[in-house]
Design a protein around this motif. Structure first.
Motif, PDB file in Angstrom:
ATOM      1  N   TRP A 130       0.883  -1.142  -0.040  1.00  0.00           N
ATOM      2  CA  TRP A 130       0.023  -0.005   0.126  1.00  0.00           C
ATOM      3  C   TRP A 130       0.803   1.375  -0.172  1.00  0.00           C
ATOM      4  N   ARG A 131       1.895   1.417   0.848  1.00  0.00           N
ATOM      5  CA  ARG A 131       2.834   2.360   0.803  1.00  0.00           C
ATOM      6  C   ARG A 131       3.668   2.636  -0.125  1.00  0.00           C
ATOM      7  N   ALA A 132       4.030   1.528  -1.090  1.00  0.00           N
ATOM      8  CA  ALA A 132       4.776   1.595  -2.029  1.00  0.00           C
ATOM      9  C   ALA A 132       4.073   1.879  -3.683  1.00  0.00           C
ATOM     10  N   ASN A 133       2.744   1.650  -3.329  1.00  0.00           N
ATOM     11  CA  ASN A 133       2.020   1.925  -4.634  1.00  0.00           C
ATOM     12  C   ASN A 133       1.118   2.809  -4.418  1.00  0.00           C
ATOM     13  N   GLY A 134       1.152   4.033  -4.201  1.00  0.00           N
ATOM     14  CA  GLY A 134       0.376   5.295  -3.948  1.00  0.00           C
ATOM     15  C   GLY A 134      -0.987   4.920  -3.220  1.00  0.00           C
ATOM     16  N   TRP A 135      -0.718   4.314  -2.098  1.00  0.00           N
ATOM     17  CA  TRP A 135      -1.966   3.879  -1.136  1.00  0.00           C
ATOM     18  C   TRP A 135      -3.068   3.246  -1.701  1.00  0.00           C
ATOM     19  N   LEU A 136      -2.576   2.079  -2.345  1.00  0.00           N
ATOM     20  CA  LEU A 136      -3.370   1.167  -3.374  1.00  0.00           C
ATOM     21  C   LEU A 136      -2.974  -0.305  -2.520  1.00  0.00           C
ATOM     22  N   ALA A 137      -3.977  -1.038  -2.103  1.00  0.00           N
ATOM     23  CA  ALA A 137      -3.774  -2.185  -1.419  1.00  0.00           C
ATOM     24  C   ALA A 137      -3.590  -3.282  -2.509  1.00  0.00           C
ATOM     25  N   GLN A 138      -3.201  -4.337  -2.372  1.00  0.00           N
ATOM     26  CA  GLN A 138      -2.998  -5.457  -3.101  1.00  0.00           C
ATOM     27  C   GLN A 138      -4.373  -6.426  -3.084  1.00  0.00           C
ATOM     28  N   VAL A 139      -4.824  -6.157  -1.905  1.00  0.00           N
ATOM     29  CA  VAL A 139      -6.398  -6.946  -1.842  1.00  0.00           C
ATOM     30  C   VAL A 139      -7.577  -5.910  -1.248  1.00  0.00           C
ATOM     31  N   HIS A 140      -8.540  -6.260  -1.789  1.00  0.00           N
ATOM     32  CA  HIS A 140      -9.727  -5.377  -1.535  1.00  0.00           C
ATOM     33  C   HIS A 140     -10.302  -5.350  -0.327  1.00  0.00           C
ATOM     34  N   PRO A 141     -10.581  -4.366   0.537  1.00  0.00           N
ATOM     35  CA  PRO A 141     -11.221  -4.558   1.764  1.00  0.00           C
ATOM     36  C   PRO A 141     -12.634  -4.760   1.645  1.00  0.00           C
ATOM     37  N   ALA A 142     -13.498  -4.492   0.593  1.00  0.00           N
ATOM     38  CA  ALA A 142     -14.802  -4.914   0.547  1.00  0.00           C
ATOM     39  C   ALA A 142     -15.085  -6.288   0.330  1.00  0.00           C
ATOM     40  N   SER A 143     -13.849  -7.171   0.118  1.00  0.00           N
ATOM     41  CA  SER A 143     -14.296  -8.469   0.416  1.00  0.00           C
ATOM     42  C   SER A 143     -13.844  -9.187   1.357  1.00  0.00           C
ATOM     43  N   LEU A 144     -13.736  -8.571   2.568  1.00  0.00           N
ATOM     44  CA  LEU A 144     -13.070  -8.938   3.993  1.00  0.00           C
ATOM     45  C   LEU A 144     -13.990  -9.873   4.506  1.00  0.00           C
ATOM     46  N   PHE A 145     -13.220 -10.946   5.093  1.00  0.00           N
ATOM     47  CA  PHE A 145     -13.900 -11.916   5.889  1.00  0.00           C
ATOM     48  C   PHE A 145     -12.894 -12.261   7.211  1.00  0.00           C
ATOM     49  N   VAL A 146     -13.624 -11.936   8.531  1.00  0.00           N
ATOM     50  CA  VAL A 146     -12.539 -11.909   9.580  1.00  0.00           C
ATOM     51  C   VAL A 146     -13.102 -12.698  10.857  1.00  0.00           C
ATOM     52  N   ARG A 147     -12.390 -12.866  11.685  1.00  0.00           N
ATOM     53  CA  ARG A 147     -12.677 -13.564  12.960  1.00  0.00           C
ATOM     54  C   ARG A 147     -13.081 -12.517  13.610  1.00  0.00           C
ATOM     55  N   ARG A 148     -14.517 -12.719  14.503  1.00  0.00           N
ATOM     56  CA  ARG A 148     -14.946 -11.652  15.168  1.00  0.00           C
ATOM     57  C   ARG A 148     -14.402 -11.132  16.269  1.00  0.00           C
TER      58      ARG A 148
END
Length: 256
Positions: A154-172
């Motif tokens: 994200w820091r090296a690519n102009g604040w663009l992450a390589q994965v999309h947070p809209a697809s997040l699945f996470v332990r509660r």
């Protein structure tokens, strides 16, 4: 997490009046999900506001909970939604997006198979107004994402992450430990993703898991979203939070 917590995925959707008309498509994509035996999902729709414009689109189903609250943005709505259902995992599904077949099962399997993973994401396609889809360049290889890798990219690519947070699945429990989504007017989901990756390994599924709708009314399409001063502030605090978490030496899962 206690064994008493049901084997359930809480699907969290923040919605405001302009995006409510897309809820039936999100609902259809959720109904078509198939989970391993013994697992279930519960959909919590939290309106960011208290209008009369969303409820007509809310399904009448015991697996769906609808709540309203004062306006605070999508991050606030998602975080408040967590109060309305119990479950071991949380899946993000924005009101205007659609899951692809098998998405929930793939996310669940990844984290159930490896207790050392805190979260998962998947490949995302933009869904354009004409119904066509467009992919993102630079998706990572499928498999584990090591701690710190998202922030570095994200820091090296102009604040663009390589994965999309809209697809997040996470332990509660991990999501709760980090306080939910960031208190930002936008990029609250990216801030959470960076924080998660600062303290835990994640997973990327190369199969498409989400169709991310592009339309004129979405928040990320507004001029305010790219205001240089505000964007700089958002990115600065999101990075500071992630770096602070990484420096504290706390990790998920905890190491005795």
């Amino acid at each position: 997490m206690s064994a008493a917590v049901p084997r359930r995925i809480i699907v969290v959707t923040a919605v405001h009046a302009p995006s409510a008309r897309f809820l039936p498509e999100a609902w259809k994509s959720l109904r078509e999900q198939e989970l391993p035996e013994g697992w279930e999902w519960h959909w919590v729709i939290q309106e960011d506001g208290t209008t009369d414009e969303v409820v007509p689109y809310v399904p009448d189903d015991v697996r769906v909970t609808f709540r309203q609250g004062r306006t605070g943005g999508p991050g606030v709505a998602r975080t408040v939604a967590l109060a309305h259902a119990e479950g071991r995992y949380v899946k993000v599904l924005d009101a205007d997006d659609r899951l692809t077949p098998g998405a929930l099962a793939r996310d669940l399997t990844a984290l159930e198979d490896d207790p050392g993973l805190g979260w998962a994401t998947s490949r995302v396609l933009d869904l354009l107004p004409d119904g066509s889809t467009v992919g993102f360049p630079g998706d990572p290889a499928g498999g584990p994402i090591e701690r710190g890798a998202v922030l570095d990219h994200w820091r090296a690519n102009g604040w663009l992450a390589q994965v999309h947070p809209a697809s997040l699945f996470v332990r509660r429990d991990l999501l709760a430990a980090l306080g939910g989504w960031m208190a930002l007017p936008a990029s609250e989901d990216t801030g959470l993703l960076l924080a998660l990756n600062a303290v835990s390994r994640g997973w990327f599924t190369p199969e498409v898991g989400l169709l991310y709708r592009k339309w004129d009314g979405q928040a990320t399409g507004q001029a305010s979203h790219v205001d240089p001063a505000e964007r700089q502030a958002r990115m600065t605090i999101a990075e500071a939070r992630a770096r602070a978490l990484a420096s504290l030496g706390w990790s998920y899962p905890a190491v005795d």
